[in-house]
Design a protein around this motif. Structure first.
Motif, PDB file in Angstrom:
ATOM      1  N   THR A  14       6.436   9.027   5.530  1.00  0.00           N
ATOM      2  CA  THR A  14       7.899   8.854   5.021  1.00  0.00           C
ATOM      3  C   THR A  14       8.146   7.272   5.441  1.00  0.00           C
ATOM      4  OG1 THR A  14       7.692   9.353   7.783  1.00  0.00           O
ATOM      5  CG2 THR A  14       7.643  10.926   6.576  1.00  0.00           C
ATOM      6  N   LEU A  15       7.410   6.469   6.311  1.00  0.00           N
ATOM      7  CA  LEU A  15       8.520   5.109   6.750  1.00  0.00           C
ATOM      8  C   LEU A  15       8.673   4.745   5.076  1.00  0.00           C
ATOM      9  CD1 LEU A  15       4.648   3.417   9.182  1.00  0.00           C
ATOM     10  CD2 LEU A  15       7.289   5.285   9.679  1.00  0.00           C
ATOM     11  N   SER A  16       9.710   3.701   5.556  1.00  0.00           N
ATOM     12  CA  SER A  16      10.269   2.600   4.945  1.00  0.00           C
ATOM     13  C   SER A  16       9.879   1.694   4.463  1.00  0.00           C
ATOM     14  CB  SER A  16      12.010   2.340   5.130  1.00  0.00           C
ATOM     15  OG  SER A  16      12.114   1.796   6.453  1.00  0.00           O
ATOM     16  N   GLY A  17       9.940   0.753   3.115  1.00  0.00           N
ATOM     17  CA  GLY A  17       9.468  -0.123   3.345  1.00  0.00           C
ATOM     18  C   GLY A  17       9.171  -1.361   4.272  1.00  0.00           C
ATOM     19  N   GLY A  18      10.260  -1.593   4.771  1.00  0.00           N
ATOM     20  CA  GLY A  18      10.241  -2.219   6.112  1.00  0.00           C
ATOM     21  C   GLY A  18       9.409  -2.364   7.052  1.00  0.00           C
ATOM     22  N   GLU A  19      10.096  -1.088   7.689  1.00  0.00           N
ATOM     23  CA  GLU A  19       8.614  -0.002   8.529  1.00  0.00           C
ATOM     24  C   GLU A  19       7.309   0.126   8.402  1.00  0.00           C
ATOM     25  OE1 GLU A  19      12.639   3.483  10.421  1.00  0.00           O
ATOM     26  OE2 GLU A  19      10.587   4.149   8.487  1.00  0.00           O
ATOM     27  N   LEU A  20       6.881   0.528   6.962  1.00  0.00           N
ATOM     28  CA  LEU A  20       5.554  -0.081   6.963  1.00  0.00           C
ATOM     29  C   LEU A  20       5.322  -1.433   7.373  1.00  0.00           C
ATOM     30  CD1 LEU A  20       2.865   1.384   6.051  1.00  0.00           C
ATOM     31  CD2 LEU A  20       4.114   1.081   3.482  1.00  0.00           C
ATOM     32  N   GLN A  21       5.611  -1.782   6.981  1.00  0.00           N
ATOM     33  CA  GLN A  21       5.487  -3.448   6.582  1.00  0.00           C
ATOM     34  C   GLN A  21       5.377  -3.873   8.376  1.00  0.00           C
ATOM     35  OE1 GLN A  21       4.377  -5.874   4.613  1.00  0.00           O
ATOM     36  NE2 GLN A  21       4.881  -4.702   2.808  1.00  0.00           N
ATOM     37  N   ARG A  22       6.166  -3.542   9.378  1.00  0.00           N
ATOM     38  CA  ARG A  22       5.939  -3.904  10.695  1.00  0.00           C
ATOM     39  C   ARG A  22       5.105  -3.213  11.293  1.00  0.00           C
ATOM     40  NH1 ARG A  22      10.938  -4.762  14.126  1.00  0.00           N
ATOM     41  NH2 ARG A  22      12.789  -5.516  12.147  1.00  0.00           N
ATOM     42  N   VAL A  23       4.635  -1.513  10.792  1.00  0.00           N
ATOM     43  CA  VAL A  23       2.878  -1.248  11.311  1.00  0.00           C
ATOM     44  C   VAL A  23       2.283  -1.948  10.961  1.00  0.00           C
ATOM     45  CG1 VAL A  23       1.693   0.807  10.634  1.00  0.00           C
ATOM     46  CG2 VAL A  23       4.209   0.828  11.534  1.00  0.00           C
ATOM     47  N   LEU A  24       2.049  -2.533   9.588  1.00  0.00           N
ATOM     48  CA  LEU A  24       0.541  -3.460   8.793  1.00  0.00           C
ATOM     49  C   LEU A  24       0.690  -4.692   9.583  1.00  0.00           C
ATOM     50  CD1 LEU A  24       0.941  -2.554   5.554  1.00  0.00           C
ATOM     51  CD2 LEU A  24      -0.166  -1.387   7.088  1.00  0.00           C
ATOM     52  N   PRO A  67       0.415  -0.996   0.165  1.00  0.00           N
ATOM     53  CA  PRO A  67       0.199   0.080  -0.179  1.00  0.00           C
ATOM     54  C   PRO A  67       1.165   0.848   0.098  1.00  0.00           C
ATOM     55  CG  PRO A  67       0.148  -0.964   1.839  1.00  0.00           C
ATOM     56  CD  PRO A  67       0.953  -1.563   1.221  1.00  0.00           C
ATOM     57  N   THR A  68       0.714   2.288  -0.707  1.00  0.00           N
ATOM     58  CA  THR A  68       1.103   3.910  -0.283  1.00  0.00           C
ATOM     59  C   THR A  68       0.658   4.812  -0.023  1.00  0.00           C
ATOM     60  OG1 THR A  68       0.160   3.589  -2.723  1.00  0.00           O
ATOM     61  CG2 THR A  68       2.131   3.587  -3.045  1.00  0.00           C
ATOM     62  N   PHE A  69       1.314   5.284   0.493  1.00  0.00           N
ATOM     63  CA  PHE A  69       0.251   7.007   1.565  1.00  0.00           C
ATOM     64  C   PHE A  69       1.214   8.205   0.983  1.00  0.00           C
ATOM     65  CE2 PHE A  69       0.250   3.180   4.158  1.00  0.00           C
ATOM     66  CZ  PHE A  69      -0.906   3.152   4.799  1.00  0.00           C
ATOM     67  N   ASP A  70       0.381   8.794   1.279  1.00  0.00           N
ATOM     68  CA  ASP A  70       1.227  10.562   0.513  1.00  0.00           C
ATOM     69  C   ASP A  70       2.439  10.719   1.792  1.00  0.00           C
ATOM     70  OD1 ASP A  70       1.820  12.790  -0.492  1.00  0.00           O
ATOM     71  OD2 ASP A  70      -0.020  13.592  -0.665  1.00  0.00           O
ATOM     72  N   PRO A  71       3.522  10.848   0.863  1.00  0.00           N
ATOM     73  CA  PRO A  71       4.607  11.905   2.335  1.00  0.00           C
ATOM     74  C   PRO A  71       3.925  12.898   2.559  1.00  0.00           C
ATOM     75  CG  PRO A  71       5.487  11.058  -0.489  1.00  0.00           C
ATOM     76  CD  PRO A  71       3.926  11.120  -0.435  1.00  0.00           C
ATOM     77  N   GLY A  72       3.583  13.357   2.541  1.00  0.00           N
ATOM     78  CA  GLY A  72       3.129  15.134   3.272  1.00  0.00           C
ATOM     79  C   GLY A  72       2.003  14.936   3.493  1.00  0.00           C
ATOM     80  N   ASP A  73       1.266  13.198   4.066  1.00  0.00           N
ATOM     81  CA  ASP A  73      -0.090  13.423   4.860  1.00  0.00           C
ATOM     82  C   ASP A  73       0.700  13.301   5.889  1.00  0.00           C
ATOM     83  OD1 ASP A  73      -1.946  12.250   6.104  1.00  0.00           O
ATOM     84  OD2 ASP A  73      -3.102  11.736   4.448  1.00  0.00           O
ATOM     85  N   PRO A  74      -0.138  13.753   7.297  1.00  0.00           N
ATOM     86  CA  PRO A  74       0.164  14.219   7.834  1.00  0.00           C
ATOM     87  C   PRO A  74      -0.617  12.938   9.393  1.00  0.00           C
ATOM     88  CG  PRO A  74      -2.111  15.398   7.787  1.00  0.00           C
ATOM     89  CD  PRO A  74      -1.946  14.978   6.386  1.00  0.00           C
ATOM     90  N   MET A  75      -0.905  12.350   8.979  1.00  0.00           N
ATOM     91  CA  MET A  75      -0.920  11.050   9.579  1.00  0.00           C
ATOM     92  C   MET A  75      -0.652  10.490  10.418  1.00  0.00           C
ATOM     93  SD  MET A  75      -3.667   7.955   8.795  1.00  0.00           S
ATOM     94  CE  MET A  75      -2.568   7.085   6.966  1.00  0.00           C
ATOM     95  N   SER A  76      -0.072   9.578  11.353  1.00  0.00           N
ATOM     96  CA  SER A  76       1.003   9.325  11.866  1.00  0.00           C
ATOM     97  C   SER A  76       0.588   8.035  11.783  1.00  0.00           C
ATOM     98  CB  SER A  76       1.560   9.822  13.555  1.00  0.00           C
ATOM     99  OG  SER A  76      -0.032   9.739  13.968  1.00  0.00           O
ATOM    100  N   VAL A  77       1.389   6.979  12.933  1.00  0.00           N
ATOM    101  CA  VAL A  77       1.511   5.694  13.130  1.00  0.00           C
ATOM    102  C   VAL A  77       0.093   5.435  14.161  1.00  0.00           C
ATOM    103  CG1 VAL A  77       2.815   3.644  13.631  1.00  0.00           C
ATOM    104  CG2 VAL A  77       3.328   4.447  12.529  1.00  0.00           C
TER     105      VAL A  77
END
Length: 251
Positions: A146-156, A92-102
């Motif tokens: 702003t998460l890297s690919g690995g960080e985003l996978q951890r969150v998901l 999944p992709t997220f806009d780098p400018g989106d202020p939404m936090s984890v």
């Protein structure tokens, strides 16, 4: 047709049973007569060329794709309770400018309270507990975009593990993750399935990690071509034929 819960077929363990699964979309036969049996605690990797039907198979198991055949879950003492499934979608992709936090993302998924109203102490601790399962507590205040690919996978993955599922389904979890991160992610998944005795069903195009982590590998090309241990399958003629390989290299 939706997956069903059944009882007794797998003794005292939970399992996923797929029988004669076929999926046709329009005039295209995506899957034909797929049969598979997955027990709890196993890590099963689905491999195959692009367009082979791997993601369609996962969608059918999730109940997001119409199909013919049988998909049934068995849980000891289930008494009709639904099997818990955790799911991590593909890239999944997220806009780098989106202020939404984890933290905001977790609130949106886990609470009816709008994230813009703020996050209470109890909810923040619950989110930290979820992220702790994937060694990701330091990510809680980072912007998702702003998460890297690995960080985003951890969150998901942390989201998919709340609550702890019986089966964890991952669609190309290594996609967009660097080589070092792939090893860390597979180590984490291996620990999770052992600690929680859950099944992992994942698609992947990375074959190097399979001998170390997968119990079984399923080669799909619109039907199951072969299902075997990683070492045996990757050395098989069926694998070489599907991926057009000779002498260990693609033609």
């Amino acid at each position: 047709m939706k997956p069903t819960v059944h009882g007794g077929k797998c003794g005292d363990s939970c399992c996923l049973r797929v029988q004669n699964l076929s999926v046709k979309i329009g005039s295209n036969q995506i899957l034909q007569d797929v049969n598979m049996h997955v027990h709890c605690g196993q890590l099963i990797a689905l491999i195959g060329p692009n367009g082979a039907g791997k993601s369609t198979f996962l969608k059918a198991v999730l109940g997001h794709q119409d199909y013919d055949g049988v998909i049934a879950f068995s849980m000891p003492g289930s008494r009709g309770r639904a099997m818990k499934i955790g799911y991590v979608p593909q890239s999944p992709t997220f806009d780098p400018g989106d202020p939404m936090s984890v933290a905001d993302l977790f609130v949106c998924c886990m609470s009816r309270r709008p994230a813009f109203l703020g996050i209470g102490k109890a909810m923040r601790q619950r989110i930290l507990d979820c992220l702790d399962r994937v060694d990701g507590t330091d990510l809680i205040d980072k912007r998702v975009g702003t998460l890297s690919g690995g960080e985003l996978q951890r969150v998901l993955l942390a989201l998919a593990l709340e609550p702890i599922p019986n089966i964890l389904i991952l669609d190309e979890p290594l996609s967009g993750v660097d080589v070092e991160g792939q090893g860390e992610l597979m180590e984490m998944l291996d620990g999770i399935r052992k600690n929680y005795d859950l099944s992992i069903l994942m698609t992947t195009h990375d074959f190097t990690t399979l001998p170390r982590y997968a119990d079984q590998v399923v080669l799909i090309n619109h039907q199951i071509v072969k299902m075997d241990t990683p070492t045996a399958l990757l050395a098989s003629e069926e694998f070489k034929e599907v991926f057009h390989m000779t002498g260990g290299a693609r033609e």
